[in-house]
Design an enzyme around this catalytic site. Structure first.
Site, PDB file in Angstrom:
ATOM      1  N   GLY A  22       0.766  -1.245   0.000  1.00 22.98           N
ATOM      2  CA  GLY A  22       0.000   0.000   0.000  1.00 22.98           C
ATOM      3  C   GLY A  22       0.794   1.291   0.000  1.00 22.98           C
ATOM      4  N   ASP A  82      -5.423   1.563  10.508  1.00 26.83           N
ATOM      5  CA  ASP A  82      -6.852   1.303  10.693  1.00 26.83           C
ATOM      6  C   ASP A  82      -7.049   0.788  12.130  1.00 26.83           C
ATOM      7  OD1 ASP A  82      -9.523   0.631  10.141  1.00 26.83           O
ATOM      8  OD2 ASP A  82      -9.019  -1.202   9.117  1.00 26.83           O
ATOM      9  N   LYS A 102      -7.354   6.171  10.590  1.00 29.74           N
ATOM     10  CA  LYS A 102      -8.779   6.125  10.937  1.00 29.74           C
ATOM     11  C   LYS A 102      -8.842   6.083  12.465  1.00 29.74           C
ATOM     12  CE  LYS A 102     -10.132   3.180   6.985  1.00 29.74           C
ATOM     13  NZ  LYS A 102     -10.589   1.816   6.621  1.00 29.74           N
ATOM     14  N   VAL A 110     -11.370   3.094   1.847  1.00 24.62           N
ATOM     15  CA  VAL A 110     -10.832   3.958   0.788  1.00 24.62           C
ATOM     16  C   VAL A 110      -9.890   3.195  -0.144  1.00 24.62           C
ATOM     17  CG1 VAL A 110     -11.039   6.131   2.083  1.00 24.62           C
ATOM     18  CG2 VAL A 110      -8.966   4.751   2.342  1.00 24.62           C
ATOM     19  N   ASP A 126      -5.692  -0.419  -2.177  1.00 20.09           N
ATOM     20  CA  ASP A 126      -6.429  -1.250  -3.132  1.00 20.09           C
ATOM     21  C   ASP A 126      -7.758  -1.763  -2.605  1.00 20.09           C
ATOM     22  OD1 ASP A 126      -5.195  -3.198  -1.276  1.00 20.09           O
ATOM     23  OD2 ASP A 126      -6.047  -4.664  -2.653  1.00 20.09           O
ATOM     24  N   ARG A 130      -4.995   0.879  -6.999  1.00 18.92           N
ATOM     25  CA  ARG A 130      -3.745   1.437  -6.438  1.00 18.92           C
ATOM     26  C   ARG A 130      -3.201   2.560  -7.304  1.00 18.92           C
ATOM     27  NH1 ARG A 130      -2.047  -2.109  -2.336  1.00 18.92           N
ATOM     28  NH2 ARG A 130      -2.366  -4.319  -2.695  1.00 18.92           N
TER      29      ARG A 130
END
Ligand code: IMP
Length: 178
Positions: free
Chosen positions: A47, A106, A134, A157, A163, A169
């Site tokens: 990511g 997250d 988040k 998101v 992704d 991506r």
């Protein structure tokens, strides 16, 4: 404008200009904080590949670069809380300043796992930088999280490295699920 990624629809949340501006600000902060030192910037794949590349280009102090690869979402839109360790960083970090680069924090489980794993190798310091956070999804605090690009709501998101089912991506902005 709505876009489709695999079987889901998304709309723009953060555009590429806003991302570029924030990336510059964080890079400036890192360059000031690490002035006179040579940290190892560790991109957490997949990511963070775009964020890591863009951030590095804006950092103006000497840095080394390494990568590690972890996975935790496995094609869904919520954390499985299982972490798969795909590959380790290939450099000795003992006595070095480490800056982990994440796409998003997250639940905080991935970052916690990584900090625990690397801490036993006795780096001089270890901090994390995440493009997104988040705050409402956090299940554990990660004290090492020092640099955050944007705080977002508890929503799924994609884009700018993130992704859904391995797609999205390559989007220049960040899009939220509608
Ligand atoms: P955590 O362990 O729950 O903090 O999750 C961290 C990883 O989950 C991130 O590095 C991402 O790969 C993935 N992830 C978390 N939220 C999202 C999202 O909204 N979109 C895409 N991937 C996400």
């Amino acid at each position: 404008m709505k876009i489709q990624v695999a079987d889901l629809h998304f709309k723009l949340l953060i555009d590429s200009d806003k991302i570029a501006k924030r990336v510059k600000e964080i890079a400036e902060q890192i360059s000031n904080d690490y002035c006179g030192r040579t940290p190892i910037v560790v991109g957490v794949l997949n990511g963070s590949f775009l964020f890591t590349a863009d951030l590095l280009r804006e950092i103006d102090i000497p840095v080394e670069v390494a990568f590690t690869k972890l996975a935790s979402y496995f094609g869904g839109t919520s954390s499985t809380r299982k972490i798969r360790d795909d590959f380790d960083i290939a450099v000795d970090i003992k006595g070095r300043d480490i800056i982990l680069i994440e796409d998003i924090v997250d639940t905080g489980n991935t970052l916690h796992y990584l900090v625990d794993k690397l801490s036993v190798r006795e780096p001089a310091s270890i901090v994390a930088c995440s493009l997104l956070l988040k705050p409402k999804a956090l299940e554990r605090t990660v004290d090492e999280l020092k640099y955050v690009g944007f705080e977002i709501r508890n929503e799924f998101v994609v884009g700018y490295g993130l992704d859904y089912k391995e797609q999205g991506r390559n989007l220049k902005g960040i899009y939220k699920k509608v």
